[in-house]
Design a protein around this motif. Structure first.
Motif, PDB file in Angstrom:
ATOM      1  N   ARG A 375      93.652 104.076  33.892  1.00  0.00           N
ATOM      2  CA  ARG A 375      92.248 104.113  33.491  1.00  0.00           C
ATOM      3  C   ARG A 375      91.901 102.931  32.584  1.00  0.00           C
ATOM      4  N   PHE A 376      92.738 102.666  31.596  1.00  0.00           N
ATOM      5  CA  PHE A 376      92.433 101.577  30.672  1.00  0.00           C
ATOM      6  C   PHE A 376      92.596 100.212  31.336  1.00  0.00           C
ATOM      7  N   MET A 377      93.531 100.080  32.264  1.00  0.00           N
ATOM      8  CA  MET A 377      93.657  98.820  32.998  1.00  0.00           C
ATOM      9  C   MET A 377      92.391  98.560  33.804  1.00  0.00           C
ATOM     10  N   ILE A 378      91.886  99.586  34.459  1.00  0.00           N
ATOM     11  CA  ILE A 378      90.649  99.465  35.224  1.00  0.00           C
ATOM     12  C   ILE A 378      89.490  99.064  34.316  1.00  0.00           C
ATOM     13  N   GLN A 379      89.421  99.664  33.143  1.00  0.00           N
ATOM     14  CA  GLN A 379      88.359  99.323  32.201  1.00  0.00           C
ATOM     15  C   GLN A 379      88.474  97.881  31.741  1.00  0.00           C
ATOM     16  N   GLY A 380      89.696  97.450  31.434  1.00  0.00           N
ATOM     17  CA  GLY A 380      89.902  96.072  31.015  1.00  0.00           C
ATOM     18  C   GLY A 380      89.511  95.071  32.083  1.00  0.00           C
ATOM     19  N   MET A 381      89.638  95.463  33.328  1.00  0.00           N
ATOM     20  CA  MET A 381      89.254  94.596  34.437  1.00  0.00           C
ATOM     21  C   MET A 381      87.757  94.602  34.692  1.00  0.00           C
ATOM     22  N   GLY A 382      87.026  95.463  33.960  1.00  0.00           N
ATOM     23  CA  GLY A 382      85.564  95.467  34.049  1.00  0.00           C
ATOM     24  C   GLY A 382      84.967  96.571  34.898  1.00  0.00           C
ATOM     25  N   TYR A 383      85.760  97.578  35.272  1.00  0.00           N
ATOM     26  CA  TYR A 383      85.271  98.657  36.142  1.00  0.00           C
ATOM     27  C   TYR A 383      85.166  99.974  35.357  1.00  0.00           C
ATOM     28  N   SER A 384      84.362  99.944  34.301  1.00  0.00           N
ATOM     29  CA  SER A 384      84.284 101.097  33.404  1.00  0.00           C
ATOM     30  C   SER A 384      83.664 102.323  34.062  1.00  0.00           C
ATOM     31  N   ILE A 385      82.755 102.105  35.004  1.00  0.00           N
ATOM     32  CA  ILE A 385      82.096 103.244  35.655  1.00  0.00           C
ATOM     33  C   ILE A 385      83.118 104.132  36.360  1.00  0.00           C
ATOM     34  N   LEU A 386      84.127 103.514  36.945  1.00  0.00           N
ATOM     35  CA  LEU A 386      85.141 104.296  37.644  1.00  0.00           C
ATOM     36  C   LEU A 386      85.943 105.160  36.675  1.00  0.00           C
ATOM     37  N   ALA A 421      94.038 118.828  34.540  1.00  0.00           N
ATOM     38  CA  ALA A 421      93.107 117.713  34.375  1.00  0.00           C
ATOM     39  C   ALA A 421      93.786 116.377  34.653  1.00  0.00           C
ATOM     40  N   TRP A 422      95.022 116.209  34.187  1.00  0.00           N
ATOM     41  CA  TRP A 422      95.727 114.937  34.390  1.00  0.00           C
ATOM     42  C   TRP A 422      96.020 114.695  35.873  1.00  0.00           C
ATOM     43  N   VAL A 423      96.444 115.714  36.562  1.00  0.00           N
ATOM     44  CA  VAL A 423      96.728 115.565  37.998  1.00  0.00           C
ATOM     45  C   VAL A 423      95.448 115.225  38.760  1.00  0.00           C
ATOM     46  N   ALA A 424      94.359 115.904  38.435  1.00  0.00           N
ATOM     47  CA  ALA A 424      93.086 115.649  39.122  1.00  0.00           C
ATOM     48  C   ALA A 424      92.621 114.224  38.905  1.00  0.00           C
ATOM     49  N   ALA A 425      92.739 113.716  37.678  1.00  0.00           N
ATOM     50  CA  ALA A 425      92.318 112.347  37.393  1.00  0.00           C
ATOM     51  C   ALA A 425      93.194 111.335  38.110  1.00  0.00           C
ATOM     52  N   ASP A 426      94.496 111.586  38.177  1.00  0.00           N
ATOM     53  CA  ASP A 426      95.413 110.652  38.846  1.00  0.00           C
ATOM     54  C   ASP A 426      95.101 110.501  40.326  1.00  0.00           C
ATOM     55  N   LEU A 427      94.707 111.571  40.965  1.00  0.00           N
ATOM     56  CA  LEU A 427      94.383 111.505  42.396  1.00  0.00           C
ATOM     57  C   LEU A 427      93.286 110.466  42.653  1.00  0.00           C
ATOM     58  N   PHE A 428      92.335 110.393  41.729  1.00  0.00           N
ATOM     59  CA  PHE A 428      91.261 109.401  41.874  1.00  0.00           C
ATOM     60  C   PHE A 428      91.693 108.022  41.389  1.00  0.00           C
ATOM     61  N   LEU A 429      92.346 107.944  40.248  1.00  0.00           N
ATOM     62  CA  LEU A 429      92.629 106.653  39.618  1.00  0.00           C
ATOM     63  C   LEU A 429      93.589 105.792  40.423  1.00  0.00           C
ATOM     64  N   ILE A 430      94.611 106.391  41.000  1.00  0.00           N
ATOM     65  CA  ILE A 430      95.581 105.608  41.763  1.00  0.00           C
ATOM     66  C   ILE A 430      94.897 104.921  42.942  1.00  0.00           C
ATOM     67  N   THR A 431      94.084 105.664  43.655  1.00  0.00           N
ATOM     68  CA  THR A 431      93.346 105.086  44.783  1.00  0.00           C
ATOM     69  C   THR A 431      92.396 103.992  44.314  1.00  0.00           C
ATOM     70  N   ALA A 432      91.663 104.257  43.234  1.00  0.00           N
ATOM     71  CA  ALA A 432      90.708 103.275  42.719  1.00  0.00           C
ATOM     72  C   ALA A 432      91.404 101.984  42.298  1.00  0.00           C
ATOM     73  N   PHE A 433      92.547 102.095  41.638  1.00  0.00           N
ATOM     74  CA  PHE A 433      93.252 100.902  41.170  1.00  0.00           C
ATOM     75  C   PHE A 433      93.703 100.023  42.331  1.00  0.00           C
ATOM     76  N   ILE A 434      94.252 100.636  43.362  1.00  0.00           N
ATOM     77  CA  ILE A 434      94.710  99.870  44.526  1.00  0.00           C
ATOM     78  C   ILE A 434      93.554  99.091  45.140  1.00  0.00           C
ATOM     79  N   LEU A 435      92.414  99.734  45.279  1.00  0.00           N
ATOM     80  CA  LEU A 435      91.248  99.075  45.880  1.00  0.00           C
ATOM     81  C   LEU A 435      90.709  97.962  44.983  1.00  0.00           C
ATOM     82  N   ILE A 436      90.729  98.162  43.674  1.00  0.00           N
ATOM     83  CA  ILE A 436      90.219  97.155  42.746  1.00  0.00           C
ATOM     84  C   ILE A 436      91.082  95.901  42.768  1.00  0.00           C
ATOM     85  N   VAL A 437      92.388  96.049  42.740  1.00  0.00           N
ATOM     86  CA  VAL A 437      93.281  94.895  42.764  1.00  0.00           C
ATOM     87  C   VAL A 437      93.075  94.089  44.050  1.00  0.00           C
ATOM     88  N   ARG A 438      92.941  94.782  45.164  1.00  0.00           N
ATOM     89  CA  ARG A 438      92.688  94.078  46.431  1.00  0.00           C
ATOM     90  C   ARG A 438      91.380  93.305  46.372  1.00  0.00           C
TER      91      ARG A 438
END
Length: 446
Positions: A375-386, A421-438
């Motif tokens: 989550r924080f890596m995504i935020q640092g990359m500028g994708y705070s909405i996710l 809550a942690w498992v539910a968030a991970d299901l979304f974050l892992i997918t989002a991170f892969i797409l953002i890096v690409r």
């Protein structure tokens, strides 16, 4: 100039570890003096007072978390400008972060103080702990401007890669807090530790501000750089508000869960308070790794180096998983014993249920590591909405447990709220991170 860390070159694993260790120590001290409040209240004032403080935990997390998230978000454009070596623009962001924080301090503090009584009533706070909860909560809310002061200064310093300076001031404020706790608790009761926390936070904030202004030559403003700029404020709020709302949205689920536990009675509130305080302390390394991830992501995206993101992520996750195993080795056998710190006299019921809470939570610490780091890596990359979307997943999971399963299965169901809550968030974050890096790599290739 105070030493900073440039994470855009060199070994990602060494950089994030070097950056995260001072953050970890700072988080430990910050949580230590928060925990000392609770320990002293439990030891000197008894389990009823302990439950009073515990019943306010989720709402404090929601409001103070909003402030922490906003300040952390303000650091993202600052770290990106630092990574791009655009120091004049970086100083403009620093100045407007300060102006914005002043306005937010006025609005947030006034609002929550007016609504304090309504909040506690809506949370079904038991009558025997209501007065103590109101006293503790209202005093901490009065300290919101000082919380913003420290965290905005610390965020600016960390955005430039210096995670050590804020630590020193936290050590000072932690020691001061303990001294003031012991001085204030007997004459002022539950209000004493609350005032000790507010005063200590203010000391760390002003020390960080004065040191930052004196020692960081890179922050010496040139004519015109300190002026109010709505475009800069807009960009800061675009990053800060989503991060703040992420904390608050996540905390909404915690508030709902706390309301459900309040309905079980003050004795369960006391058990959950002890378990949560211990768990929060043990979770400090995950917070440190998350903050390191945000700075690492911000600097490398600012420098046009998305190719380094995966290496940094791999190092951070490795550290997170190793620590999760260490925490489990401690809390599984000794979690119940640690809960005795919060009791003026032994209470087998509170100890047993606090230990149950800890065993459920520590079993899923690896999932929490992923939540914080990604989550924080995504935020640092500028994708705070996710990151907000991930917070919504957490909120939904905790809310379902609070609304449905606590009524059906009691306290054991409440123990599963955080892991769900942690498992539910991970299901979304892992997918989002892969797409953002690409996406970032494609942008660089164009």
């Amino acid at each position: 100039m105070a030493k900073t860390i440039d994470m855009t070159t060199g070994s990602p694993a060494k950089h994030v570890l070097r950056f995260a260790v001072p953050l970890l120590l700072g988080n430990l001290f910050q949580q230590f003096y928060n925990m000392v409040d609770t320990v002293i209240i439990g030891q000197y004032l008894g389990t009823t007072a302990l439950s009073s403080v515990g019943s306010t935990g989720s709402i404090i997390f929601m409001i103070i978390g909003l402030c922490l998230g906003i300040c952390a978000g303000f650091g993202i454009p600052i770290s990106q400008r630092f990574g791009a070596r655009d120091f004049s623009e970086m100083r403009r962001y620093v100045a407007n972060a300060a102006w914005t924080a002043i306005g937010l301090a006025i609005v947030i503090t006034t609002t929550v103080l007016i609504l304090c009584d309504n909040i506690l009533q809506a949370m079904n706070t038991p009558a025997d702990i209501y007065d103590g909860a109101y006293t503790y909560l209202s005093i901490l809310f009065m300290g919101i401007p000082l919380t913003l002061l420290y965290n905005i200064c610390a965020s600016v310093v960390r955005a430039m890669g210096d995670s050590k300076t804020p630590l020193y001031f936290l050590i000072i404020s932690s020691l001061l807090n303990i001294i003031l706790d012991l001085i204030f608790v007997r004459p002022f009761g539950i209000a004493g530790p609350a005032w000790a926390t507010v005063i200590s936070t203010g000391v760390s904030g002003f020390l960080c501000l004065f040191y930052m202004r004196k020692r960081f030559s890179i922050l010496r403003f040139q004519p015109g750089e300190g002026r109010l700029s709505f475009p800069h404020i807009g960009r800061l709020l675009l990053q800060g508000l989503p991060m703040g709302l992420q904390y608050s949205i996540t905390a909404i689920g915690s508030v709902i869960l706390q309301t459900a536990v309040n309905g079980l009675g003050s004795i369960y509130v006391g058990a959950m308070t002890a378990g949560q305080k211990i768990s929060i302390f043990f979770c400090c390394p995950f917070d440190a790794l998350g903050t390191a991830a945000a700075t690492y992501g911000g600097q490398n995206i600012g420098a046009g180096r998305p190719d380094r993101i995966n290496k940094g992520m791999a190092a951070l996750i490795t550290y997170g998983f190793i620590y999760a195993a260490i925490a489990a080795a401690v809390l599984f056998p000794f979690g119940g014993m640690l809960s005795r710190l919060f009791m003026d006299q032994p209470d087998a019921f509170i100890e047993e249920n606090a230990h149950l809470f800890l065993k459920f939570n520590v079993s899923f610490y690896a999932f929490l590591a992923l939540v914080n780091i990604i989550r924080f890596m995504i935020q640092g990359m500028g994708y705070s909405i996710l990151a907000i979307v991930a917070g919504v997943f957490e909120m939904i999971a905790r809310s379902i447990v609070g609304f449905v399963f606590v009524d059906l299965y009691g306290f054991p169901a409440a123990c599963m709220a955080n892991p769900s809550a942690w498992v539910a968030a991970d299901l979304f974050l892992i997918t989002a991170f892969i797409l953002i890096v690409r996406r970032e790599k494609r942008k660089l290739a164009m």
